[in-house]
Write a protein that holds these residues in place. Structure first.
Motif, short mmCIF file in Angstrom:
data_model
loop_
_atom_site.label_atom_id
_atom_site.label_comp_id
_atom_site.label_asym_id
_atom_site.label_seq_id
_atom_site.Cartn_x
_atom_site.Cartn_y
_atom_site.Cartn_z
N PRO A 1 -20.74 -20.82 -5.51
CA PRO A 1 -20.77 -19.78 -6.56
C PRO A 1 -21.76 -18.65 -6.28
CG PRO A 1 -20.80 -21.99 -7.52
CD PRO A 1 -20.99 -22.16 -6.06
N ARG A 2 -22.82 -18.94 -5.54
CA ARG A 2 -23.83 -17.91 -5.29
C ARG A 2 -23.44 -16.93 -4.20
NH1 ARG A 2 -28.88 -21.03 -3.42
NH2 ARG A 2 -27.23 -21.98 -2.16
N MET A 3 -22.41 -17.24 -3.45
CA MET A 3 -22.07 -16.43 -2.28
C MET A 3 -21.93 -14.95 -2.63
SD MET A 3 -18.90 -16.79 0.42
CE MET A 3 -17.67 -16.00 -0.64
N ALA A 4 -22.69 -14.11 -1.93
CA ALA A 4 -22.61 -12.65 -2.04
C ALA A 4 -22.90 -12.13 -3.44
CB ALA A 4 -21.24 -12.16 -1.56
N GLN B 1 -13.68 -15.41 -4.60
CA GLN B 1 -13.33 -16.31 -3.51
C GLN B 1 -11.85 -16.63 -3.59
OE1 GLN B 1 -16.21 -19.54 -2.81
NE2 GLN B 1 -17.70 -18.42 -4.07
N ALA B 2 -11.09 -16.08 -2.65
CA ALA B 2 -9.64 -16.22 -2.62
C ALA B 2 -9.17 -16.01 -1.20
CB ALA B 2 -9.00 -15.21 -3.57
N PRO B 3 -7.99 -16.50 -0.84
CA PRO B 3 -7.50 -16.29 0.53
C PRO B 3 -7.48 -14.81 0.92
CG PRO B 3 -6.19 -17.96 -0.55
CD PRO B 3 -7.11 -17.41 -1.60
N ILE B 4 -6.99 -13.96 0.01
CA ILE B 4 -7.05 -12.51 0.22
C ILE B 4 -7.70 -11.91 -1.02
CG2 ILE B 4 -5.75 -10.38 0.60
CD1 ILE B 4 -3.59 -12.03 1.97
N SER B 5 -8.85 -11.30 -0.84
CA SER B 5 -9.61 -10.77 -1.97
C SER B 5 -9.73 -9.25 -1.84
CB SER B 5 -11.00 -11.40 -2.01
OG SER B 5 -11.81 -10.78 -2.99
N VAL B 6 -9.36 -8.55 -2.90
CA VAL B 6 -9.52 -7.09 -2.95
C VAL B 6 -10.48 -6.79 -4.09
CG1 VAL B 6 -8.37 -4.87 -3.21
CG2 VAL B 6 -7.19 -6.75 -2.06
N GLN B 7 -11.65 -6.28 -3.75
CA GLN B 7 -12.69 -6.01 -4.73
C GLN B 7 -13.19 -4.58 -4.55
OE1 GLN B 7 -15.61 -9.50 -4.87
NE2 GLN B 7 -14.55 -9.91 -2.95
N GLN B 8 -13.12 -3.80 -5.61
CA GLN B 8 -13.54 -2.40 -5.56
C GLN B 8 -12.94 -1.71 -4.33
OE1 GLN B 8 -17.50 -1.29 -6.83
NE2 GLN B 8 -18.03 -3.43 -7.22
#
Length: 582
Positions: A550-553, A561-568
């Protein structure tokens, strides 16, 4: 003959050397340098070095002014003999081809050992140097960097961080002790019998410098270097590297264990270069850092002289960006903390002044967190083609033409090393049909390291396709709250972290990620942030996100945390195959 006998006697009586006397050819070092000098000025276009192993002089070899020449070195091993200068330095060489050469160092720029005991209460780990590897002289202790390997298999230990003990003690020339702070992570993973490497980081093995273009290295091998393997700075072109291997060399005389290390830092690092490299059928492994790093210049705006002219600086007086940056080059102005592009212009001219005589004051440590200098070394007057608004002293700028654009990395193998596979901060490139296996870091990152490292810049027009990525992100550093590379393939921008308030400028653009296979990855398969115009299509992902932390990044607000993650970011994601195991 007398020189040969003296050399052999000396080698036999000194311990810790890599090659025995019978391996060496006793050619006077200055004779080889003289032949290279003659090749540059004479009428012959090809020099063939007789096969054998040659000890270089302390200062290495200088290859200068070689134009339209070929250097054939099949069966030749050159040994760097000092860990401070580069073994090979290229300046003002154009259309030079080198074939068959092997580069190594003697003494080695690392030593390796085995843990003989771990004291949990005292936070120490004792070790003994393995037979045939160098004694614990000061040069191997001053770096305070330790690489942890499996006790039997020749690979980095999985699921552990990078180790930086607060002290490395020498008990005897062959025995030592690692002393860790109470806060150091990963101590519980140190086990009796594990193997470690202590490496030296002083200088690159091969330096390709100003005035170089059209260099080709074919069937060349680098076994070790006290820093980066190939360092390219201020060249016109980075060159072509075909069938180049950076791999551990033969066992030292008297050793029973294979080498665990090749170069102490990156295998290949090209920056401040106007044309990027072509890497084809290369094999890079067992380095102490990234396989490939491509980046450009980032300059601070110190003061405006008028609406079209500003003063910038660098910490090193030898950084001659006045000769690298050309009229017509695009310049982008960046504002912290997200390094948003606030203005653009074209360069008209860059003028250079020695920082010692320029009378410019600047907080070098703040501007360049990694610098050892305290005052400006080089000062530049940058003239623009038009006025710009909204750019204040303290902002930064970059010049995309200096970031090794137009690169090609294909059909190569990057495996078994610390850190990342490809660390790309460049433009107009292709990464195709490569293999990435058993890496402590992620396979590919695209995007700038503006914060801290000050490596530019925002990327555009890059294709990542048909690559095979397996068993990456094996180090636990990626799972920490200060991590910012959260996918086997990561599109990113390193900004100033602000926790949940961290925002990203969509600076990377026109990136395609297609037809890649990713499996056995501790973190996301693909992470897209700080980017727009991204296509993610027809990729296959199996067994990713193997570790949930949970602390990652968290510091960078990249916790998805997902196979393909799109964030901002803005991306089209379609027709990807994700294994049900996820």
């Amino acid at each position: 003959m007398r020189l040969q006998m003296l050399l052999q006697t000396l080698l036999v009586t000194l311990s810790g050397f890599l090659y025995s006397a019978s391996d060496l050819i006793s050619a006077p070092a200055n004779e080889l340098q003289a032949k290279l000098d003659l090749l540059a000025t004479g009428t012959e276009t090809t020099l063939t070095i007789p096969p054998g192993t040659y000890r270089l002089p302390k200062e290495g070899l200088q290859l200068r002014g070689l134009k339209n020449r070929t250097l054939r070195a099949e069966g030749v091993t050159l040994l760097g003999t000092d860990l401070s200068p580069s073994a090979l330095r290229f300046h003002d060489c154009q259309n030079l081809t080198i074939t068959g050469l092997t580069l190594d160092y003697d003494p080695l720029p690392f030593t390796q050992a085995r843990l003989t005991g771990v004291d949990a209460k005292g936070r120490t780990a004792d070790f003994e140097v393995s037979a045939g590897y160098p004694d614990l002289t000061d040069v191997y202790l001053e770096g305070q960097t330790v690489h942890l390997f499996e006790p039997e298999a020749n690979r980095w230990k999985v699921g552990v961080p990078d180790y930086y003990p607060k002290k490395i003690e020498r008990i005897t020339p062959r025995k030592g002790r690692l002393v860790f702070s109470q806060e150091a992570t990963g101590f519980e993973s140190l086990k009796k019998g594990d193997r470690i490497v202590l490496n030296v980081r002083k200088r690159q093995g091969v330096l390709i410098g100003e005035g170089c273009a059209g260099l080709t290295f074919k069937d060349v091998t680098v076994h070790s270097a006290p820093g980066i393997g190939f360092l390219i700075r201020f060249a016109e072109e980075a060159g072509t590297f075909e069938n180049v291997r950076i791999v551990p060399g033969p066992k030292p005389a008297g050793a029973t264990e294979e080498r665990l290390f090749s170069t102490s830092a990156d295998a290949f690092n090209a920056a401040y270069v106007r044309k990027g490299p072509t890497l084809k059928n290369c094999d890079f492994s067992f380095m102490g850092d990234d396989a490939v790093n491509l980046h450009g210049v980032m300059l601070p705006v110190i003061r405006w002289l008028d609406e079209r002219t500003f003063i910038a600086m660098r910490a090193h007086r030898g950084d001659r960006f006045d000769r690298l940056i050309r009229a017509g080059d695009e310049i982008r102005f960046l504002k912290e903390p997200v390094f948003e592009v606030t203005a653009r212009a074209k360069v008209v001219k860059v003028e250079y002044q020695d920082g010692k005589n320029a009378g410019i004051e600047a907080d070098v440590k703040k501007l360049w967190p990694t610098s050892k200098e305290e005052k400006p070394g080089a000062v530049y007057l940058v003239h623009l083609d038009q006025p710009v608004s909204g750019v204040a002293p303290g902002d930064f700028c970059d010049v995309p033409a200096t970031s090794a654009p137009g690169f090609s990395i294909t059909d190569s193998n990057f495996h078994d090393h610390r850190a990342r596979g490809l660390r790309l901060m460049s433009n107009e490139g292709i990464v195709e049909n490569n293999r990435f296996e058993r890496l402590k870091g992620v396979a590919i990152t695209i995007g700038p390291e503006y914060a801290f490292w000050r490596e530019a810049g925002w990327c555009r027009d890059i294709k990542i396709r048909g690559n095979h990525i397996r068993d990456v992100a094996q180090g636990t550093n990626l799972l920490q709250k200060n991590s910012y590379t959260t996918g086997a393939i990561t599109l990113m921008g390193r900004v100033e972290p602000q926790g949940e308030k961290t925002r990203y400028f969509l600076g990377n653009e026109n990136i395609t990620i297609t037809g890649n296979q990713i499996e056995n990855c501790a973190v996301n398969g693909i992470t897209i942030t700080a980017s727009r115009g991204v296509m993610v299509e027809n990729n296959t992902l199996r067994r990713v996100n193997l570790v949930r932390e949970p602390r990652m990044a968290r510091d960078y607000n990249l916790t998805d945390q997902a196979p393909i993650s799109v964030q901002q970011a803005e991306a089209t994601v379609r027709e990807n195959q994700i294994s049900p195991e996820n």
